[in-house]
Motif scaffolding. Structure first.
Motif, PDB file in Angstrom:
ATOM      1  N   THR A  87      39.715 -43.938 -40.155  1.00  0.00           N
ATOM      2  CA  THR A  87      40.764 -44.959 -40.020  1.00  0.00           C
ATOM      3  C   THR A  87      41.211 -45.102 -38.564  1.00  0.00           C
ATOM      4  N   GLY A  88      40.556 -44.386 -37.656  1.00  0.00           N
ATOM      5  CA  GLY A  88      40.938 -44.424 -36.248  1.00  0.00           C
ATOM      6  C   GLY A  88      39.945 -45.195 -35.392  1.00  0.00           C
ATOM      7  N   ALA A  89      40.039 -44.988 -34.078  1.00  0.00           N
ATOM      8  CA  ALA A  89      39.280 -45.798 -33.122  1.00  0.00           C
ATOM      9  C   ALA A  89      37.776 -45.515 -33.186  1.00  0.00           C
ATOM     10  N   GLN A  90      37.381 -44.275 -32.942  1.00  0.00           N
ATOM     11  CA  GLN A  90      35.939 -43.976 -32.887  1.00  0.00           C
ATOM     12  C   GLN A  90      35.301 -44.089 -34.265  1.00  0.00           C
ATOM     13  N   GLY A  91      35.880 -43.373 -35.241  1.00  0.00           N
ATOM     14  CA  GLY A  91      35.316 -43.378 -36.587  1.00  0.00           C
ATOM     15  C   GLY A  91      35.366 -44.768 -37.210  1.00  0.00           C
ATOM     16  N   GLY A  92      36.448 -45.496 -36.940  1.00  0.00           N
ATOM     17  CA  GLY A  92      36.578 -46.853 -37.491  1.00  0.00           C
ATOM     18  C   GLY A  92      35.472 -47.763 -36.970  1.00  0.00           C
TER      19      GLY A  92
ATOM     20  N   VAL B 255      40.594 -32.189 -41.533  1.00  0.00           N
ATOM     21  CA  VAL B 255      39.768 -31.332 -40.669  1.00  0.00           C
ATOM     22  C   VAL B 255      40.398 -29.957 -40.455  1.00  0.00           C
ATOM     23  N   ASP B 256      41.658 -29.787 -40.887  1.00  0.00           N
ATOM     24  CA  ASP B 256      42.276 -28.458 -40.865  1.00  0.00           C
ATOM     25  C   ASP B 256      41.967 -27.671 -42.144  1.00  0.00           C
ATOM     26  N   ASP B 257      41.265 -28.281 -43.077  1.00  0.00           N
ATOM     27  CA  ASP B 257      41.018 -27.660 -44.383  1.00  0.00           C
ATOM     28  C   ASP B 257      39.501 -27.574 -44.617  1.00  0.00           C
TER      29      ASP B 257
ATOM     30  N   CYS C 129      31.580 -36.155 -36.276  1.00  0.00           N
ATOM     31  CA  CYS C 129      32.673 -35.185 -36.139  1.00  0.00           C
ATOM     32  C   CYS C 129      33.487 -35.487 -34.886  1.00  0.00           C
ATOM     33  N   VAL C 130      34.789 -35.595 -35.065  1.00  0.00           N
ATOM     34  CA  VAL C 130      35.682 -35.893 -33.947  1.00  0.00           C
ATOM     35  C   VAL C 130      36.995 -35.162 -34.209  1.00  0.00           C
ATOM     36  N   THR C 131      37.709 -34.803 -33.143  1.00  0.00           N
ATOM     37  CA  THR C 131      39.016 -34.147 -33.273  1.00  0.00           C
ATOM     38  C   THR C 131      40.076 -35.050 -32.634  1.00  0.00           C
ATOM     39  N   PHE C 132      41.327 -34.710 -32.848  1.00  0.00           N
ATOM     40  CA  PHE C 132      42.411 -35.655 -32.532  1.00  0.00           C
ATOM     41  C   PHE C 132      43.450 -34.997 -31.644  1.00  0.00           C
ATOM     42  N   PHE C 133      43.055 -34.726 -30.408  1.00  0.00           N
ATOM     43  CA  PHE C 133      43.901 -33.940 -29.498  1.00  0.00           C
ATOM     44  C   PHE C 133      45.310 -34.497 -29.365  1.00  0.00           C
ATOM     45  N   TRP C 134      45.403 -35.820 -29.217  1.00  0.00           N
ATOM     46  CA  TRP C 134      46.713 -36.401 -28.868  1.00  0.00           C
ATOM     47  C   TRP C 134      47.673 -36.398 -30.053  1.00  0.00           C
ATOM     48  N   ASP C 135      47.193 -36.001 -31.237  1.00  0.00           N
ATOM     49  CA  ASP C 135      48.102 -35.850 -32.384  1.00  0.00           C
ATOM     50  C   ASP C 135      48.891 -34.547 -32.298  1.00  0.00           C
ATOM     51  N   HIS C 136      48.330 -33.548 -31.573  1.00  0.00           N
ATOM     52  CA  HIS C 136      48.974 -32.216 -31.608  1.00  0.00           C
ATOM     53  C   HIS C 136      48.968 -31.491 -30.256  1.00  0.00           C
TER      54      HIS C 136
ATOM     55  N   THR D 208      32.193 -35.335 -28.111  1.00  0.00           N
ATOM     56  CA  THR D 208      32.614 -34.284 -27.206  1.00  0.00           C
ATOM     57  C   THR D 208      32.904 -34.823 -25.805  1.00  0.00           C
ATOM     58  N   LEU D 209      33.346 -33.919 -24.957  1.00  0.00           N
ATOM     59  CA  LEU D 209      33.600 -34.215 -23.544  1.00  0.00           C
ATOM     60  C   LEU D 209      33.212 -32.967 -22.750  1.00  0.00           C
ATOM     61  N   GLU D 210      33.158 -33.095 -21.449  1.00  0.00           N
ATOM     62  CA  GLU D 210      32.733 -31.980 -20.608  1.00  0.00           C
ATOM     63  C   GLU D 210      33.728 -30.817 -20.641  1.00  0.00           C
TER      64      GLU D 210
ATOM     65  N   ALA E 177      38.256 -27.929 -24.472  1.00  0.00           N
ATOM     66  CA  ALA E 177      38.094 -27.430 -25.845  1.00  0.00           C
ATOM     67  C   ALA E 177      36.918 -28.122 -26.531  1.00  0.00           C
ATOM     68  N   LYS E 178      36.767 -29.418 -26.271  1.00  0.00           N
ATOM     69  CA  LYS E 178      35.649 -30.133 -26.909  1.00  0.00           C
ATOM     70  C   LYS E 178      34.325 -29.582 -26.392  1.00  0.00           C
ATOM     71  N   GLY E 179      34.242 -29.401 -25.056  1.00  0.00           N
ATOM     72  CA  GLY E 179      32.999 -28.866 -24.487  1.00  0.00           C
ATOM     73  C   GLY E 179      32.727 -27.448 -24.963  1.00  0.00           C
TER      74      GLY E 179
ATOM     75  N   PHE F  57      36.522 -43.198 -21.218  1.00  0.00           N
ATOM     76  CA  PHE F  57      37.900 -43.739 -21.213  1.00  0.00           C
ATOM     77  C   PHE F  57      37.944 -45.048 -22.010  1.00  0.00           C
ATOM     78  N   TYR F  58      38.886 -45.109 -22.975  1.00  0.00           N
ATOM     79  CA  TYR F  58      39.014 -46.349 -23.754  1.00  0.00           C
ATOM     80  C   TYR F  58      39.764 -47.386 -22.906  1.00  0.00           C
ATOM     81  N   TRP F  59      39.213 -48.575 -22.779  1.00  0.00           N
ATOM     82  CA  TRP F  59      39.992 -49.651 -22.142  1.00  0.00           C
ATOM     83  C   TRP F  59      41.227 -49.955 -22.992  1.00  0.00           C
ATOM     84  N   ASP F  60      41.146 -49.641 -24.298  1.00  0.00           N
ATOM     85  CA  ASP F  60      42.286 -49.841 -25.201  1.00  0.00           C
ATOM     86  C   ASP F  60      43.511 -49.031 -24.751  1.00  0.00           C
ATOM     87  N   ASN F  61      43.322 -48.050 -23.847  1.00  0.00           N
ATOM     88  CA  ASN F  61      44.488 -47.311 -23.330  1.00  0.00           C
ATOM     89  C   ASN F  61      45.451 -48.243 -22.601  1.00  0.00           C
ATOM     90  N   LEU F  62      44.926 -49.376 -22.119  1.00  0.00           N
ATOM     91  CA  LEU F  62      45.805 -50.342 -21.447  1.00  0.00           C
ATOM     92  C   LEU F  62      46.773 -50.978 -22.450  1.00  0.00           C
TER      93      LEU F  62
HETATM   94  N1  LIG Z   1      41.928 -42.359 -25.409  1.00  0.00           N
HETATM   95  C1  LIG Z   1      40.807 -42.206 -24.709  1.00  0.00           C
HETATM   96  O1  LIG Z   1      40.567 -42.852 -23.688  1.00  0.00           O
HETATM   97  C2  LIG Z   1      39.772 -41.229 -25.188  1.00  0.00           C
HETATM   98  C3  LIG Z   1      38.538 -41.249 -24.566  1.00  0.00           C
HETATM   99  C4  LIG Z   1      37.550 -40.361 -24.991  1.00  0.00           C
HETATM  100  C5  LIG Z   1      37.829 -39.465 -26.012  1.00  0.00           C
HETATM  101  N2  LIG Z   1      39.062 -39.475 -26.604  1.00  0.00           N
HETATM  102  C6  LIG Z   1      39.307 -38.504 -27.686  1.00  0.00           C
HETATM  103  O2  LIG Z   1      39.300 -39.200 -28.920  1.00  0.00           O
HETATM  104  C7  LIG Z   1      39.872 -38.323 -29.882  1.00  0.00           C
HETATM  105  C8  LIG Z   1      40.576 -39.128 -30.928  1.00  0.00           C
HETATM  106  O3  LIG Z   1      39.705 -40.048 -31.531  1.00  0.00           O
HETATM  107  P1  LIG Z   1      40.232 -41.492 -31.968  1.00  0.00           P
HETATM  108  O4  LIG Z   1      40.821 -42.157 -30.761  1.00  0.00           O
HETATM  109  O5  LIG Z   1      39.139 -42.149 -32.693  1.00  0.00           O
HETATM  110  O6  LIG Z   1      41.437 -41.099 -32.931  1.00  0.00           O
HETATM  111  P2  LIG Z   1      42.561 -42.041 -33.559  1.00  0.00           P
HETATM  112  O7  LIG Z   1      42.275 -43.465 -33.339  1.00  0.00           O
HETATM  113  O8  LIG Z   1      43.852 -41.473 -33.108  1.00  0.00           O
HETATM  114  O9  LIG Z   1      42.357 -41.811 -35.109  1.00  0.00           O
HETATM  115  C9  LIG Z   1      42.371 -40.640 -35.666  1.00  0.00           C
HETATM  116  C10 LIG Z   1      42.243 -40.813 -37.179  1.00  0.00           C
HETATM  117  O10 LIG Z   1      41.890 -39.517 -37.616  1.00  0.00           O
HETATM  118  C11 LIG Z   1      42.602 -39.161 -38.734  1.00  0.00           C
HETATM  119  N3  LIG Z   1      43.117 -37.793 -38.642  1.00  0.00           N
HETATM  120  C12 LIG Z   1      44.091 -37.290 -37.846  1.00  0.00           C
HETATM  121  N4  LIG Z   1      44.280 -35.996 -38.111  1.00  0.00           N
HETATM  122  C13 LIG Z   1      43.406 -35.663 -39.090  1.00  0.00           C
HETATM  123  C14 LIG Z   1      43.129 -34.485 -39.795  1.00  0.00           C
HETATM  124  N5  LIG Z   1      43.809 -33.342 -39.578  1.00  0.00           N
HETATM  125  N6  LIG Z   1      42.141 -34.490 -40.733  1.00  0.00           N
HETATM  126  C15 LIG Z   1      41.472 -35.627 -41.003  1.00  0.00           C
HETATM  127  N7  LIG Z   1      41.700 -36.793 -40.376  1.00  0.00           N
HETATM  128  C16 LIG Z   1      42.672 -36.807 -39.445  1.00  0.00           C
HETATM  129  C17 LIG Z   1      43.712 -40.171 -38.927  1.00  0.00           C
HETATM  130  O11 LIG Z   1      43.423 -40.806 -40.143  1.00  0.00           O
HETATM  131  P3  LIG Z   1      44.221 -40.570 -41.523  1.00  0.00           P
HETATM  132  O12 LIG Z   1      45.663 -40.644 -41.180  1.00  0.00           O
HETATM  133  O13 LIG Z   1      43.709 -41.714 -42.330  1.00  0.00           O
HETATM  134  O14 LIG Z   1      43.791 -39.242 -42.033  1.00  0.00           O
HETATM  135  C18 LIG Z   1      43.537 -41.194 -37.797  1.00  0.00           C
HETATM  136  O15 LIG Z   1      43.458 -42.522 -38.233  1.00  0.00           O
HETATM  137  C19 LIG Z   1      40.815 -37.387 -29.118  1.00  0.00           C
HETATM  138  O16 LIG Z   1      40.459 -36.049 -29.323  1.00  0.00           O
HETATM  139  C20 LIG Z   1      40.648 -37.805 -27.655  1.00  0.00           C
HETATM  140  O17 LIG Z   1      40.649 -36.706 -26.780  1.00  0.00           O
HETATM  141  C21 LIG Z   1      40.025 -40.351 -26.248  1.00  0.00           C
END
Ligand SMILES: NC(=O)c1ccc[n+]([C@@H]2O[C@H](COP(=O)([O-])OP(=O)(O)OC[C@H]3O[C@@H](n4cnc5c(N)ncnc54)[C@H](OP(=O)(O)O)[C@@H]3O)[C@@H](O)[C@H]2O)c1
Length: 315
Positions: free
Chosen positions: A12-17, A60-62, A78-85, A114-116, A143-145, A165-170
């Motif tokens: 439901t997020g950016a990369q996976g979506g 992903v915590d379970d 497989c992706v992790t969500f650093f900015w959530d925590h 991943t990232l470096e 941590a990703k590397g 870098f996501y241009w969406d950061n703008l």
């Molecule tokens: N911003 C940048 O420029 C940039 C560039 C390169 C890499 N990144 C990396 O991209 C990663 C985030 O990816 P993204 O931007 O695709 O994420 P995102 O758009 O924030 O979406 C994350 C999705 O993951 C789900 N999620 C969150 N915690 C979860 C959990 N514990 N278990 C299962 N699903 C969970 C949520 O969905 P539900 O609520 O539906 O579960 C959410 O919709 C970060 O680690 C960041 O470092 C970011």
């Protein structure tokens, strides 16, 4: 023909979506999307179900929930969500759990987003950038590397998939141009005169789909994707054209950026410095021709701006 299922974390997020949408858009491609979410009843999850994705609940915590989410899948994203925590340790344990679940499920192709690990080039005792939490230079990169080895040590058929870098950061991260005292717009970035690889976030998933489609060609490989490599001045020029208003580039010093005080400013300041100091290697891994071959519809910054300029908040 039975379709090959790709289980997608962060669906439901950016990369996976982007990946789920790319799979669903390619009706004859032979792949099916399994969207992983913590809440299958959410609006975003329901939208993916309506589009044709199988939606499954997992966290992903379970680890147990991941095991069933990956069961029977051909591929796993497989992706992790650093900015959530903001916890690199949590990213490490989540990556370890995903790698183990992929192993247990016998998945044929894993993409690890991943990232470096910047510490390979900037050891902790290197004074050019501060050490964070005693263990990291760029926590959300390192941590990703570091987690790459969870996938490779298990002997998984993994592609180490480096993002940009996501241009969406703008739009979402407050990185758009701001109005200066003279009324001109200022685009600030701590990149000096060096190039920043950037990409439309949704194109990351579309490129990932290209990697799955090309299968064995990329297993056991480390690759990177980007839409363009642009200097801050080039980005400001593209913004000027898109917004039809002068935008000037301001190269913010790294130390100033690190001390801006918002959560993660030190991490991001070090990240930009790393991209700046190691421009050749960082851009070199993110090959533009290869990215376009994975996803021929890859956007440039200008084509992304044409679609998104009205969504960039101007403060
Ligand atoms: N911003 C940048 O420029 C940039 C560039 C390169 C890499 N990144 C990396 O991209 C990663 C985030 O990816 P993204 O931007 O695709 O994420 P995102 O758009 O924030 O979406 C994350 C999705 O993951 C789900 N999620 C969150 N915690 C979860 C959990 N514990 N278990 C299962 N699903 C969970 C949520 O969905 P539900 O609520 O539906 O579960 C959410 O919709 C970060 O680690 C960041 O470092 C970011």
């Amino acid at each position: 023909m039975t379709k090959k299922v790709i289980a997608v974390a962060g669906a439901t997020g950016a990369q996976g979506g982007g990946l789920v949408r790319a799979i669903l858009a390619d009706k004859e491609g032979g792949f099916a999307a399994r969207a992983i979410t913590r809440d299958p009843s959410s609006g975003k999850a329901q939208e993916l179900a309506r589009m044709g994705a199988e939606v499954v609940a997992a966290d992903v915590d379970d680890p147990a929930s991941l095991k069933s989410a990956f069961r029977g899948a051909h591929g796993a994203f497989c992706v992790t969500f650093f900015w959530d925590h903001f916890s690199p340790e949590r990213e490490l344990s989540q990556a370890r759990a995903m790698a183990q679940a992929a192993k247990d499920a016998g998945v044929a192709h894993v993409l690890w987003s991943t990232l470096e690990d910047t510490r390979a080039r900037v050891p902790l005792d290197d004074p050019r950038m501060p050490t964070i939490h005693g263990k990291y230079k760029v926590p959300h990169f390192d941590a990703k590397g570091e987690a790459n080895r969870f996938f490779t040590d298990l002997g998984l058929p993994v592609t180490l998939f480096h993002t940009s870098f996501y241009w969406d950061n703008l739009i979402h991260f407050g990185m758009g141009p701001k109005e200066g005292p003279d009324g001109r717009l200022v685009f600030s970035l701590p990149m000096g005169t060096k190039k920043l690889p950037g990409i439309a976030a949704a194109d990351i998933g579309a490129c990932a789909y290209g990697v799955f489609r090309r299968g064995g060609e990329f297993t056991g490989k480390s690759i990177g994707v980007a839409g363009e490599h642009l200097t801050g001045a080039q980005m400001a020029a593209a913004l000027s054209r898109a917004l039809d208003r002068e935008v000037v580039y301001q190269a913010v010093p790294f130390d100033v950026y690190r001390s801006l005080g918002f959560p993660g400013a030190d991490d991001l300041g070090n990240m930009f410095q790393y991209k700046h100091d190691f421009e050749d290697a960082f851009c070199g891994l993110r090959d533009l021709g290869m990215s376009r071959s994975l996803h021929p519809g890859l956007k440039t910054f200008s084509t992304w701006l044409a679609e998104n300029k009205d969504r960039i908040p101007i403060e």
